[in-house]
Scaffold this active site. Structure first.
Site, short mmCIF file in Angstrom:
data_model
loop_
_atom_site.label_atom_id
_atom_site.label_comp_id
_atom_site.label_asym_id
_atom_site.label_seq_id
_atom_site.Cartn_x
_atom_site.Cartn_y
_atom_site.Cartn_z
N MET A 31 21.18 32.76 -58.10
CA MET A 31 22.21 32.06 -57.12
C MET A 31 22.97 33.45 -56.54
SD MET A 31 25.07 29.44 -56.89
CE MET A 31 26.36 30.27 -58.18
N ASN A 32 22.96 33.55 -55.13
CA ASN A 32 24.08 34.40 -54.54
C ASN A 32 24.97 33.73 -53.73
OD1 ASN A 32 21.18 35.30 -53.31
ND2 ASN A 32 22.53 36.39 -52.00
N ASP A 33 25.10 34.13 -52.33
CA ASP A 33 26.10 33.78 -51.58
C ASP A 33 26.03 32.42 -51.51
OD1 ASP A 33 25.21 36.17 -50.90
OD2 ASP A 33 24.79 35.81 -48.81
N GLN A 49 22.49 30.56 -51.65
CA GLN A 49 21.17 31.45 -51.57
C GLN A 49 20.64 31.25 -52.94
OE1 GLN A 49 20.10 34.22 -49.04
NE2 GLN A 49 20.53 31.84 -48.38
N TRP A 57 16.64 37.92 -57.78
CA TRP A 57 16.65 37.90 -56.26
C TRP A 57 15.27 37.66 -55.74
CZ3 TRP A 57 15.34 39.94 -51.67
CH2 TRP A 57 16.01 39.31 -50.49
N SER A 94 21.67 33.48 -45.46
CA SER A 94 23.03 32.93 -45.27
C SER A 94 23.19 32.10 -43.91
CB SER A 94 23.89 33.95 -45.72
OG SER A 94 23.85 33.92 -47.18
N ARG A 156 22.44 39.25 -39.16
CA ARG A 156 22.33 37.94 -40.05
C ARG A 156 23.79 37.31 -40.25
NH1 ARG A 156 20.92 42.21 -43.18
NH2 ARG A 156 22.39 42.83 -44.66
N1 DQQ Z 1 22.93 37.99 -48.93
C1 DQQ Z 1 23.57 38.78 -48.07
C2 DQQ Z 1 23.39 38.20 -46.60
C3 DQQ Z 1 21.99 37.57 -46.69
C4 DQQ Z 1 21.98 37.09 -48.22
C5 DQQ Z 1 24.96 38.96 -48.73
C6 DQQ Z 1 20.44 37.24 -48.69
O1 DQQ Z 1 23.73 39.24 -45.63
O2 DQQ Z 1 21.88 36.62 -45.47
O3 DQQ Z 1 24.98 38.91 -50.13
O4 DQQ Z 1 20.33 36.75 -49.72
#
Ligand code: DQQ
Length: 467
Positions: A31-33, A49, A57, A94, A156
């Site tokens: 998991m990220n954002d 994410q 990732w 995101s 983005r």
């Molecule tokens: N994570 C980045 C964003 C993008 C997303 C920031 C991709 O810019 O949309 O951590 O996983």
């Protein structure tokens, strides 16, 4: 093939002492954002994410969880999945969720290309209470990077809000050879977008080469706040905030600061039914890919924080009320501190409030996750003469200047949870650390300092949010 349910996966991974128990994270994998954070008919929806296939990732999906109190979460099915042959075939990056006349609507970045280099803006809506999402048939709704960006593929993370009958959108980007940039757009229908101008342009020498995940909101009568996540070539990514005035679609900055000096990144904010601006952010890992693969999970969300501004226009943060998961309480009265004071209490899931007097030559703080032999610990240390906070774990050190007014006490709020320590000092300086205790026994607590005076210490043992 039998697959484990999210609940069973959670049960199995809960045995890992490094895995947080009262912070949100998915049942397993990457998991990220945080994405699309919104309170809808009393329920909080958190998207994120997510790579559902690996703890690393990869092709980005939107995971989904729901909560009524921002503390206990229930997993819901994936909200967005890349569609082959479409604008998001390489990933659903995101974005945000807005209320489009009663229809929950997601704006997100779709990516294409071997390196996600084609980034365009897409739309999806839900007609069953945010459970399933239908992508707009004519995605993408916006493809062209403004000409003034120069040679840029970074485009983005839409952040959208409504003023009267007009939608406004910010996109994170950069201006070639200059620095990060946030571009401002407007629309009447979320589909046809008109480019206005940059809301703010950064400086690559000072605050990153690309700005990602913008947030922009009014926080006081005449004060607006812009939050950007700044990506640097050296991967020392930080989140910056700018406070200023906003009129005629122009933002004039008055003050700026760093939102977190550690691992918090790509935060997203939403306003709730009590008009509170709530922030949640990704607490990045600080361990190798091999360790993440072995663990089977990666990435944690912060405890949501309520934002405000102080009279000096500094951004202040206070974690939401955690009373419902605070368990056994330990309290220590005022006392002088001239050496390490080990406490009887132990634990890796603690909520800590420590208050120290500001003694002229002193230094003070806490050591957490300590082993008996002193080989492992996280130290959180404030040096009064230098007015500096230092956080050390293994060979990692993070610092932040914390300027206290004369007579102002040092207030440390620490949310320790397995491999996470969110540290907030005097509600205005945040430093989120990651630590990787080698066993459940690396859990000692000590007061540290010299020439220091503890005013009070309160510690609560925290319950798991997963039952
Ligand atoms: N994570 C980045 C964003 C993008 C997303 C920031 C991709 O810019 O949309 O951590 O996983």
């Amino acid at each position: 093939m039998l697959t484990e349910t999210p609940a069973l996966l959670r049960q199995r991974l809960a045995l890992d002492p490094q895995r947080p128990r009262y912070h949100f994270l998915p049942p397993s994998n990457w998991m990220n954002d945080p994405n699309g954070f919104i309170q809808w008919q009393g329920q909080w929806h958190l998207f994120y994410q997510h790579n559902p296939y690996s703890p690393l990732w990869g092709k980005m999906h939107w995971g989904h969880a729901v909560s009524s109190d921002l503390i206990h979460w229930s997993d819901l099915p994936l909200a967005l999945t890349p569609t082959i042959g479409s604008a998001d075939e390489a990933g659903c990056y995101s974005g945000c969720t807005v209320d489009n006349n009663g229809i929950p609507t997601i704006m997100y970045t779709g990516t294409r290309g071997a390196h996600n280099e084609i980034q365009t803006q897409c739309l999806a809506s839900s007609h069953d209470g945010l459970l399933t999402w239908q992508k707009y048939a004519h995605n993408p709704v916006l493809s062209d990077v403004p000409a003034e960006a120069g040679q840029t593929q970074d485009f983005r993370d839409p952040f959208v809000w409504c003023e009267g009958d007009t939608w406004y959108m910010l996109l994170g980007s950069r201006i070639h050879n200059v620095g990060g940039a946030i571009f401002l757009y407007r629309s009447k229908n979320l589909i046809d977008w008109e480019y206005l101008h940059p809301l703010l342009i950064g400086d690559s020498k000072r605050n990153g080469i690309v700005w990602e995940c913008p947030n922009f909101f009014k926080l006081a009568d005449d004060r607006w706040v812009l939050v950007v996540s700044a990506y640097t070539a050296e991967h020392i990514n930080l989140v910056y905030y700018f406070v200023g005035s906003y009129a005629e679609q122009r933002f004039t900055v008055i003050t700026e600061g760093i939102l977190d000096y550690g691992q918090l990144y790509a935060p997203l904010t939403a306003v709730d039914d009590q008009d509170r601006r709530v922030l949640i952010g990704w607490l990045r890992e600080a361990r190798s890919n091999e360790s993440m693969e072995e663990a089977g999970w990666s990435g944690v969300q912060s405890i949501p924080r309520v934002l405000s501004l102080d009279p000096e226009n500094r951004l202040c943060m206070s974690p939401i009320n955690l009373d419902s998961i605070r368990g056994r309480h330990h309290h220590l009265e005022a006392q002088a501190v001239d050496q390490r004071i080990p406490l009887e209490l132990r634990g890796l899931a603690l909520d800590i409030e420590a208050v120290f007097e500001q003694q002229a030559l002193g230094c003070c703080g806490l050591a957490l996750a300590c082993t008996e032999d002193g080989s492992e610990y996280l130290s959180i240390f404030y040096d009064v003469p230098a007015q500096r906070l230092m956080v050390r774990y293994a060979d990692q050190e993070r610092k932040a200047t914390v300027s206290l007014a004369p007579q102002e006490r040092l207030q440390l709020r620490i949310l320790l949870d397995g491999s996470v320590a969110e540290i907030i000092v005097n509600e205005r300086i945040s430093l989120s650390a990651r630590l990787y205790p080698s066993s459940a026994g690396s859990d000692g607590v000590q007061i540290i300092g010299q020439g220091a005076y503890l005013h009070s210490l309160d510690i609560w043992e925290m319950a798991s949010i997963w039952g």
